[in-house]
Design a protein around this motif. Structure first.
Motif, PDB file in Angstrom:
ATOM      1  N   THR A   1      -8.597   5.025 -13.010  1.00 45.11           N
ATOM      2  CA  THR A   1      -9.886   5.593 -12.629  1.00 45.11           C
ATOM      3  C   THR A   1      -9.907   5.758 -11.120  1.00 45.11           C
ATOM      4  O   THR A   1      -9.409   4.903 -10.385  1.00 45.11           O
ATOM      5  N   ALA A   2     -10.476   6.842 -10.667  1.00 39.69           N
ATOM      6  CA  ALA A   2     -10.529   7.096  -9.229  1.00 39.69           C
ATOM      7  C   ALA A   2     -11.622   6.259  -8.566  1.00 39.69           C
ATOM      8  O   ALA A   2     -11.412   5.646  -7.525  1.00 39.69           O
ATOM      9  N   ARG A   3     -12.775   6.221  -9.175  1.00 40.28           N
ATOM     10  CA  ARG A   3     -13.924   5.569  -8.557  1.00 40.28           C
ATOM     11  C   ARG A   3     -13.872   4.044  -8.580  1.00 40.28           C
ATOM     12  O   ARG A   3     -14.091   3.397  -7.569  1.00 40.28           O
ATOM     13  N   SER A   4     -13.583   3.486  -9.723  1.00 38.60           N
ATOM     14  CA  SER A   4     -13.650   2.025  -9.831  1.00 38.60           C
ATOM     15  C   SER A   4     -12.313   1.337  -9.564  1.00 38.60           C
ATOM     16  O   SER A   4     -12.216   0.126  -9.622  1.00 38.60           O
ATOM     17  N   LYS A   5     -11.270   2.124  -9.299  1.00 36.47           N
ATOM     18  CA  LYS A   5      -9.961   1.582  -8.936  1.00 36.47           C
ATOM     19  C   LYS A   5      -9.411   0.602  -9.969  1.00 36.47           C
ATOM     20  O   LYS A   5      -8.980  -0.496  -9.643  1.00 36.47           O
ATOM     21  N   LYS A   6      -9.447   1.019 -11.224  1.00 34.31           N
ATOM     22  CA  LYS A   6      -8.875   0.221 -12.301  1.00 34.31           C
ATOM     23  C   LYS A   6      -7.761   1.035 -12.960  1.00 34.31           C
ATOM     24  O   LYS A   6      -7.751   2.257 -12.902  1.00 34.31           O
ATOM     25  N   HIS A   7      -6.815   0.331 -13.580  1.00 35.83           N
ATOM     26  CA  HIS A   7      -5.749   1.026 -14.288  1.00 35.83           C
ATOM     27  C   HIS A   7      -5.292   0.202 -15.489  1.00 35.83           C
ATOM     28  O   HIS A   7      -5.594  -0.986 -15.592  1.00 35.83           O
ATOM     29  N   LEU A   8      -4.582   0.858 -16.381  1.00 37.03           N
ATOM     30  CA  LEU A   8      -3.900   0.172 -17.465  1.00 37.03           C
ATOM     31  C   LEU A   8      -2.717   1.027 -17.894  1.00 37.03           C
ATOM     32  O   LEU A   8      -2.689   2.231 -17.672  1.00 37.03           O
ATOM     33  N   SER A   9      -1.717   0.392 -18.449  1.00 39.51           N
ATOM     34  CA  SER A   9      -0.511   1.058 -18.933  1.00 39.51           C
ATOM     35  C   SER A   9      -0.225   0.556 -20.343  1.00 39.51           C
ATOM     36  O   SER A   9      -0.435  -0.617 -20.638  1.00 39.51           O
TER      37      SER A   9
ATOM     38  N   ASP B   1     -15.021   1.674 -21.271  1.00 38.10           N
ATOM     39  CA  ASP B   1     -15.332   0.936 -20.046  1.00 38.10           C
ATOM     40  C   ASP B   1     -14.650  -0.420 -19.972  1.00 38.10           C
ATOM     41  O   ASP B   1     -14.343  -0.904 -18.890  1.00 38.10           O
ATOM     42  N   ASP B   2     -14.390  -1.053 -21.136  1.00 35.92           N
ATOM     43  CA  ASP B   2     -13.797  -2.391 -21.113  1.00 35.92           C
ATOM     44  C   ASP B   2     -12.315  -2.412 -21.466  1.00 35.92           C
ATOM     45  O   ASP B   2     -11.722  -3.472 -21.570  1.00 35.92           O
ATOM     46  N   GLY B   3     -11.687  -1.248 -21.664  1.00 42.16           N
ATOM     47  CA  GLY B   3     -10.245  -1.239 -21.889  1.00 42.16           C
ATOM     48  C   GLY B   3      -9.781  -0.235 -22.918  1.00 42.16           C
ATOM     49  O   GLY B   3     -10.473   0.725 -23.243  1.00 42.16           O
TER      50      GLY B   3
ATOM     51  N   TRP C   1      -8.733  -3.381 -18.709  1.00 42.16           N
ATOM     52  CA  TRP C   1      -8.476  -2.747 -17.410  1.00 42.16           C
ATOM     53  C   TRP C   1      -7.947  -3.794 -16.443  1.00 42.16           C
ATOM     54  O   TRP C   1      -8.291  -4.965 -16.524  1.00 42.16           O
ATOM     55  N   VAL C   2      -7.129  -3.373 -15.498  1.00 41.23           N
ATOM     56  CA  VAL C   2      -6.630  -4.229 -14.433  1.00 41.23           C
ATOM     57  C   VAL C   2      -7.169  -3.665 -13.125  1.00 41.23           C
ATOM     58  O   VAL C   2      -7.049  -2.467 -12.872  1.00 41.23           O
ATOM     59  N   SER C   3      -7.776  -4.512 -12.297  1.00 43.17           N
ATOM     60  CA  SER C   3      -8.292  -4.056 -11.011  1.00 43.17           C
ATOM     61  C   SER C   3      -7.154  -3.882 -10.038  1.00 43.17           C
ATOM     62  O   SER C   3      -6.219  -4.687  -9.996  1.00 43.17           O
ATOM     63  N   GLN C   4      -7.232  -2.812  -9.244  1.00 45.68           N
ATOM     64  CA  GLN C   4      -6.192  -2.544  -8.241  1.00 45.68           C
ATOM     65  C   GLN C   4      -6.494  -3.239  -6.946  1.00 45.68           C
ATOM     66  O   GLN C   4      -7.572  -3.517  -6.594  1.00 45.68           O
TER      67      GLN C   4
END
Length: 85
Positions: free
Chosen positions: A34-42, A67-69, A82-85
């Motif tokens: 996500t661009a705004r909240s800076k979260k990612h997952l793979s 929102d939660d994954g 989600w993982v926070s960057q």
């Protein structure tokens, strides 16, 4: 190896089809950010080695990002947060 990048917005759907390779090593993975909240997952969107261990048939592979994954095929709980960057 081929890489595709897609930019999706909330509510978008993306799908593709493919053929498995003859070696039984077909693997597609997905990186979501996500661009705004800076979260990612793979996650592995398709892994031939897991299919042999009971992964659903190809037409049943449906992933949903919330929102939660990450959710799989309508399961009620996320399988990857989600993982926070």
């Amino acid at each position: 190896m081929t890489t595709w990048a897609r930019r999706l917005v909330n509510g978008d759907v993306y799908s593709w089809s493919f053929s498995r390779n003859i070696f039984g090593t077909t693997l597609f993975w997905c990186d979501v950010a996500t661009a705004r909240s800076k979260k990612h997952l793979s996650f592995n969107a398709y892994d031939e080695s897991q299919r042999k261990k009971g992964m659903p048939k190809l037409h049943e592979l449906t992933w949903e990002i919330k929102d939660d994954g990450l959710y799989f095929a309508g399961f009620p709980i996320p399988i990857a947060p989600w993982v926070s960057q």
